[in-house]
Design a protein around this motif. Sequence first.
Motif, PDB file in Angstrom:
ATOM      1  N   THR A  19       7.501  -2.505   6.787  1.00  0.00           N
ATOM      2  CA  THR A  19       7.644  -3.676   5.933  1.00  0.00           C
ATOM      3  C   THR A  19       8.703  -4.570   6.556  1.00  0.00           C
ATOM      4  O   THR A  19       9.541  -4.119   7.330  1.00  0.00           O
ATOM      5  N   THR A  22      12.181 -10.526   3.868  1.00  0.00           N
ATOM      6  CA  THR A  22      12.037 -11.979   3.970  1.00  0.00           C
ATOM      7  C   THR A  22      13.353 -12.643   4.335  1.00  0.00           C
ATOM      8  O   THR A  22      13.361 -13.790   4.739  1.00  0.00           O
ATOM      9  N   LEU A  30      11.087 -17.762  -2.121  1.00  0.00           N
ATOM     10  CA  LEU A  30      10.020 -17.036  -2.809  1.00  0.00           C
ATOM     11  C   LEU A  30      10.437 -16.593  -4.209  1.00  0.00           C
ATOM     12  O   LEU A  30       9.634 -16.632  -5.139  1.00  0.00           O
ATOM     13  N   SER A  31      11.692 -16.199  -4.367  1.00  0.00           N
ATOM     14  CA  SER A  31      12.194 -15.836  -5.705  1.00  0.00           C
ATOM     15  C   SER A  31      12.172 -17.046  -6.628  1.00  0.00           C
ATOM     16  O   SER A  31      11.836 -16.920  -7.809  1.00  0.00           O
ATOM     17  N   ARG A  34       8.692 -17.631  -7.865  1.00  0.00           N
ATOM     18  CA  ARG A  34       8.345 -16.689  -8.934  1.00  0.00           C
ATOM     19  C   ARG A  34       8.839 -17.218 -10.282  1.00  0.00           C
ATOM     20  O   ARG A  34       8.217 -16.990 -11.312  1.00  0.00           O
ATOM     21  N   HIS A 110       0.071 -27.818   1.832  1.00  0.00           N
ATOM     22  CA  HIS A 110      -0.502 -27.050   0.721  1.00  0.00           C
ATOM     23  C   HIS A 110      -1.897 -27.579   0.437  1.00  0.00           C
ATOM     24  O   HIS A 110      -2.428 -28.363   1.227  1.00  0.00           O
ATOM     25  N   ARG A 135       4.257 -14.221  -8.380  1.00  0.00           N
ATOM     26  CA  ARG A 135       4.671 -12.940  -7.810  1.00  0.00           C
ATOM     27  C   ARG A 135       5.617 -13.081  -6.627  1.00  0.00           C
ATOM     28  O   ARG A 135       5.839 -12.134  -5.888  1.00  0.00           O
ATOM     29  N   GLY A 136       6.159 -14.287  -6.420  1.00  0.00           N
ATOM     30  CA  GLY A 136       7.073 -14.466  -5.304  1.00  0.00           C
ATOM     31  C   GLY A 136       6.354 -14.695  -3.994  1.00  0.00           C
ATOM     32  O   GLY A 136       6.699 -14.105  -2.978  1.00  0.00           O
ATOM     33  N   HIS A 137       5.348 -15.545  -3.993  1.00  0.00           N
ATOM     34  CA  HIS A 137       4.520 -15.825  -2.827  1.00  0.00           C
ATOM     35  C   HIS A 137       4.205 -17.322  -2.831  1.00  0.00           C
ATOM     36  O   HIS A 137       4.212 -17.951  -3.890  1.00  0.00           O
ATOM     37  N   ILE A 138       3.882 -17.886  -1.654  1.00  0.00           N
ATOM     38  CA  ILE A 138       3.585 -19.323  -1.594  1.00  0.00           C
ATOM     39  C   ILE A 138       2.418 -19.672  -2.515  1.00  0.00           C
ATOM     40  O   ILE A 138       2.329 -20.779  -3.032  1.00  0.00           O
ATOM     41  N   SER A 139       1.533 -18.712  -2.777  1.00  0.00           N
ATOM     42  CA  SER A 139       0.408 -18.981  -3.677  1.00  0.00           C
ATOM     43  C   SER A 139       0.818 -19.014  -5.147  1.00  0.00           C
ATOM     44  O   SER A 139      -0.031 -19.210  -6.017  1.00  0.00           O
ATOM     45  N   ASP A 140       2.124 -18.862  -5.436  1.00  0.00           N
ATOM     46  CA  ASP A 140       2.597 -19.102  -6.807  1.00  0.00           C
ATOM     47  C   ASP A 140       2.375 -20.559  -7.180  1.00  0.00           C
ATOM     48  O   ASP A 140       2.210 -20.884  -8.347  1.00  0.00           O
TER      49      ASP A 140
END
Length: 147
Positions: A19, A22, A30-31, A34, A110, A135-140
């Motif tokens: 893993t 980040t 990312l936080s 979220r 985007h 969920r803490g991802h760019i797709s948020d």
Amino acid sequence: MASEPDILSQAFTLGYTYTRSTGPVVGHFLSALRGKKIVGIKGSDGRVIVPPMEYDPITAEALNEFVEVAETGVVKSWCWVSEPRKKHLLQKPFAWIQVQLDGADVPMLHMLSALDASAVRTGMRVKARWAVEPRGHISDIAFFEPA
């Protein structure tokens, strides 16, 4: 007559068994996503960069001054995708956009959900549509839509 040499074989599955952290800059970004907030970082020249970078593009020094920006902005450029591929997050026609968020000085890439290409123009105002379960991802940021 020489016998055939034994051929050794071993089953192998390619995988990445590690893993990656980040780090403090991307992790903060990312936080914030979220929590349905967008943050950038201030560069040495005062420009706010979104998404934030770890190092200044001018001086190469580490950056750490975060700035919250708006979830609204302006389309700087765009490209229409009439036939999305299977891996695209939007499975209907959409536009890739360079959006400069209010409070940012550098645009980010985007997606824009729009009815068709005639509904998209450079200079149009857009706003973020948030994912139902961030969920803490760019797709948020699920996509942008006309403001």
